[in-house]
Design a protein around this motif. Structure first.
Motif, PDB file in Angstrom:
ATOM      1  N   VAL A   1       0.964  -1.167  -0.077  1.00 21.55           N
ATOM      2  CA  VAL A   1       0.125  -0.079  -0.031  1.00 21.55           C
ATOM      3  C   VAL A   1       0.895   1.207   0.105  1.00 21.55           C
ATOM      4  N   LYS A   2       0.509   2.303  -0.852  1.00 22.04           N
ATOM      5  CA  LYS A   2       1.198   3.395  -0.759  1.00 22.04           C
ATOM      6  C   LYS A   2       0.251   4.673  -1.027  1.00 22.04           C
ATOM      7  N   ASP A   3       0.893   5.839  -0.594  1.00 23.96           N
ATOM      8  CA  ASP A   3      -0.080   7.058  -1.052  1.00 23.96           C
ATOM      9  C   ASP A   3      -1.390   6.993  -0.419  1.00 23.96           C
ATOM     10  N   VAL A   4      -1.532   6.567   1.159  1.00 27.19           N
ATOM     11  CA  VAL A   4      -2.575   6.599   1.755  1.00 27.19           C
ATOM     12  C   VAL A   4      -3.223   8.196   2.004  1.00 27.19           C
ATOM     13  N   THR A   5      -4.258   8.497   1.703  1.00 28.21           N
ATOM     14  CA  THR A   5      -4.669   9.829   2.156  1.00 28.21           C
ATOM     15  C   THR A   5      -5.854   9.628   3.281  1.00 28.21           C
ATOM     16  N   ILE A   6      -5.812  10.414   4.144  1.00 27.88           N
ATOM     17  CA  ILE A   6      -6.894  10.189   5.252  1.00 27.88           C
ATOM     18  C   ILE A   6      -7.591  11.111   5.405  1.00 27.88           C
TER      19      ILE A   6
ATOM     20  N   HIS B   1       0.454  -6.618   6.084  1.00 29.79           N
ATOM     21  CA  HIS B   1       0.706  -6.649   7.876  1.00 29.79           C
ATOM     22  C   HIS B   1       1.386  -5.734   8.310  1.00 29.79           C
ATOM     23  N   GLN B   2       2.100  -4.806   7.611  1.00 29.42           N
ATOM     24  CA  GLN B   2       2.813  -3.637   8.338  1.00 29.42           C
ATOM     25  C   GLN B   2       1.768  -2.584   8.877  1.00 29.42           C
ATOM     26  N   SER B   3       2.281  -1.639   9.768  1.00 33.09           N
ATOM     27  CA  SER B   3       1.506  -0.521  10.213  1.00 33.09           C
ATOM     28  C   SER B   3       2.367   0.796  10.473  1.00 33.09           C
ATOM     29  N   HIS B   4       1.752   1.703  10.243  1.00 41.23           N
ATOM     30  CA  HIS B   4       2.374   3.131  10.863  1.00 41.23           C
ATOM     31  C   HIS B   4       1.667   3.786  11.791  1.00 41.23           C
ATOM     32  N   LYS B   5       2.157   4.248  12.676  1.00 44.62           N
ATOM     33  CA  LYS B   5       1.573   4.926  13.893  1.00 44.62           C
ATOM     34  C   LYS B   5       1.841   6.492  14.001  1.00 44.62           C
ATOM     35  N   PHE B   6       0.875   7.302  14.138  1.00 42.57           N
ATOM     36  CA  PHE B   6       0.922   8.629  14.296  1.00 42.57           C
ATOM     37  C   PHE B   6       0.115   9.010  15.348  1.00 42.57           C
ATOM     38  N   GLY B   7       0.201  10.396  15.847  1.00 44.19           N
ATOM     39  CA  GLY B   7      -0.672  10.808  16.839  1.00 44.19           C
ATOM     40  C   GLY B   7      -1.150  12.347  16.656  1.00 44.19           C
ATOM     41  N   TYR B   8      -2.048  12.608  17.411  1.00 47.13           N
ATOM     42  CA  TYR B   8      -2.808  14.110  17.468  1.00 47.13           C
ATOM     43  C   TYR B   8      -3.419  14.541  18.658  1.00 47.13           C
ATOM     44  N   ILE B   9      -3.374  15.680  18.904  1.00 42.61           N
ATOM     45  CA  ILE B   9      -4.220  16.169  20.184  1.00 42.61           C
ATOM     46  C   ILE B   9      -5.433  16.820  19.344  1.00 42.61           C
ATOM     47  N   ASN B  10      -6.463  16.290  19.950  1.00 39.97           N
ATOM     48  CA  ASN B  10      -7.855  16.966  19.335  1.00 39.97           C
ATOM     49  C   ASN B  10      -8.443  17.770  20.558  1.00 39.97           C
ATOM     50  N   ARG B  11      -9.361  18.895  20.278  1.00 39.11           N
ATOM     51  CA  ARG B  11      -9.994  19.689  21.212  1.00 39.11           C
ATOM     52  C   ARG B  11     -11.075  18.789  21.339  1.00 39.11           C
TER      53      ARG B  11
ATOM     54  N   CYS C   1      -6.750  19.900   4.677  1.00 38.02           N
ATOM     55  CA  CYS C   1      -7.425  19.033   5.719  1.00 38.02           C
ATOM     56  C   CYS C   1      -7.357  17.577   5.707  1.00 38.02           C
ATOM     57  N   ASP C   2      -6.532  17.160   4.818  1.00 38.80           N
ATOM     58  CA  ASP C   2      -6.328  15.605   4.655  1.00 38.80           C
ATOM     59  C   ASP C   2      -4.939  15.483   5.296  1.00 38.80           C
ATOM     60  N   ILE C   3      -4.789  14.060   6.137  1.00 40.04           N
ATOM     61  CA  ILE C   3      -3.766  13.602   6.265  1.00 40.04           C
ATOM     62  C   ILE C   3      -2.982  12.486   5.481  1.00 40.04           C
ATOM     63  N   HIS C   4      -1.848  12.592   5.036  1.00 40.58           N
ATOM     64  CA  HIS C   4      -1.287  11.777   4.356  1.00 40.58           C
ATOM     65  C   HIS C   4      -0.199  10.872   4.712  1.00 40.58           C
ATOM     66  N   LEU C   5      -0.108   9.395   4.451  1.00 31.28           N
ATOM     67  CA  LEU C   5       1.001   8.751   4.755  1.00 31.28           C
ATOM     68  C   LEU C   5       2.342   9.413   4.141  1.00 31.28           C
ATOM     69  N   PRO C   6       3.365   9.423   5.031  1.00 27.10           N
ATOM     70  CA  PRO C   6       4.376  10.221   4.491  1.00 27.10           C
ATOM     71  C   PRO C   6       4.887   9.406   3.108  1.00 27.10           C
ATOM     72  N   SER C   7       5.401  10.203   2.089  1.00 26.55           N
ATOM     73  CA  SER C   7       5.918   9.621   0.906  1.00 26.55           C
ATOM     74  C   SER C   7       6.971   8.533   0.941  1.00 26.55           C
ATOM     75  N   TYR C   8       7.865   8.561   1.910  1.00 24.44           N
ATOM     76  CA  TYR C   8       8.724   7.537   2.112  1.00 24.44           C
ATOM     77  C   TYR C   8       8.345   6.129   2.690  1.00 24.44           C
ATOM     78  N   ILE C   9       7.070   6.113   3.115  1.00 29.70           N
ATOM     79  CA  ILE C   9       6.463   4.915   3.845  1.00 29.70           C
ATOM     80  C   ILE C   9       5.699   4.339   2.897  1.00 29.70           C
ATOM     81  N   ASP C  10       5.964   2.940   2.993  1.00 24.82           N
ATOM     82  CA  ASP C  10       5.126   1.999   1.982  1.00 24.82           C
ATOM     83  C   ASP C  10       4.776   1.060   3.048  1.00 24.82           C
ATOM     84  N   LEU C  11       3.534   0.607   3.094  1.00 26.22           N
ATOM     85  CA  LEU C  11       3.061  -0.374   4.134  1.00 26.22           C
ATOM     86  C   LEU C  11       2.891  -1.838   3.238  1.00 26.22           C
TER      87      LEU C  11
END
Length: 152
Positions: A87-92, A126-136, A113-123
């Motif tokens: 999987v490449k180029d995931v936009t959330i 069964h691989q995963s990528h984690k990120f985080g955020y602080i929401n109001r 307003c979109d979140i993108h998997l960094p361009s250097y990451i291919d999944l």
């Protein structure tokens, strides 16, 4: 009678193709809201649910500041490839995301307003990528796969 039948067939064909045109995606077309545009070996299609990737969110911390006037939630997100191909180029896409500030999201790329998997990451499968955020607020935002590119 043949003319009316032929005309009716043409009208039905045109209306069907027009309806289908609304659900094509790709570099110049987008899917309806809350749908994912899946590029599978160069073929684009809109789907309501993307089965290749799962997004899991966990609220890891909640707190308030300004004498309890504003609450925040820290969220850990995992994007996991549950398919059998790369999987490449995931936009959330996001609904209900209101970041605390410009530094309140990490481990991911943000554009408009979109979140993108960094361009250097291919999944790989069964691989995963984690990120985080602080929401109001006290809840995580609703995240959904907006675009995805699948490769052999």
């Amino acid at each position: 009678m043949k003319f009316i039948s032929a005309l009716l067939f043409v009208l039905i064909a045109v209306s069907f193709s027009s309806a289908m045109a609304d659900h094509q995606c790709g570099p110049h077309n987008r899917c309806p809201d809350m749908h994912a545009c899946v590029c599978d070996a160069g073929v684009f299609r809109c789907v309501f649910r993307c089965d290749e990737v799962i997004i899991t969110q966990t609220v890891t911390r909640r707190w308030s500041d300004d004498n309890g006037q504003m609450s925040y939630s820290q969220v850990e997100v995992e994007i996991k490839n549950v398919g059998h191909r790369k999987v490449k180029d995931v936009t959330i896409g996001t609904v209900g995301m209101s970041l605390k500030d410009n530094n309140a999201i990490w481990g991911i790329s943000v554009e408009d307003c979109d979140i993108h998997l960094p361009s250097y990451i291919d999944l790989l499968p069964h691989q995963s990528h984690k990120f985080g955020y602080i929401n109001r607020g006290n809840m995580a935002a609703h995240l959904f796969v907006k675009n995805i590119n699948i490769h052999e």
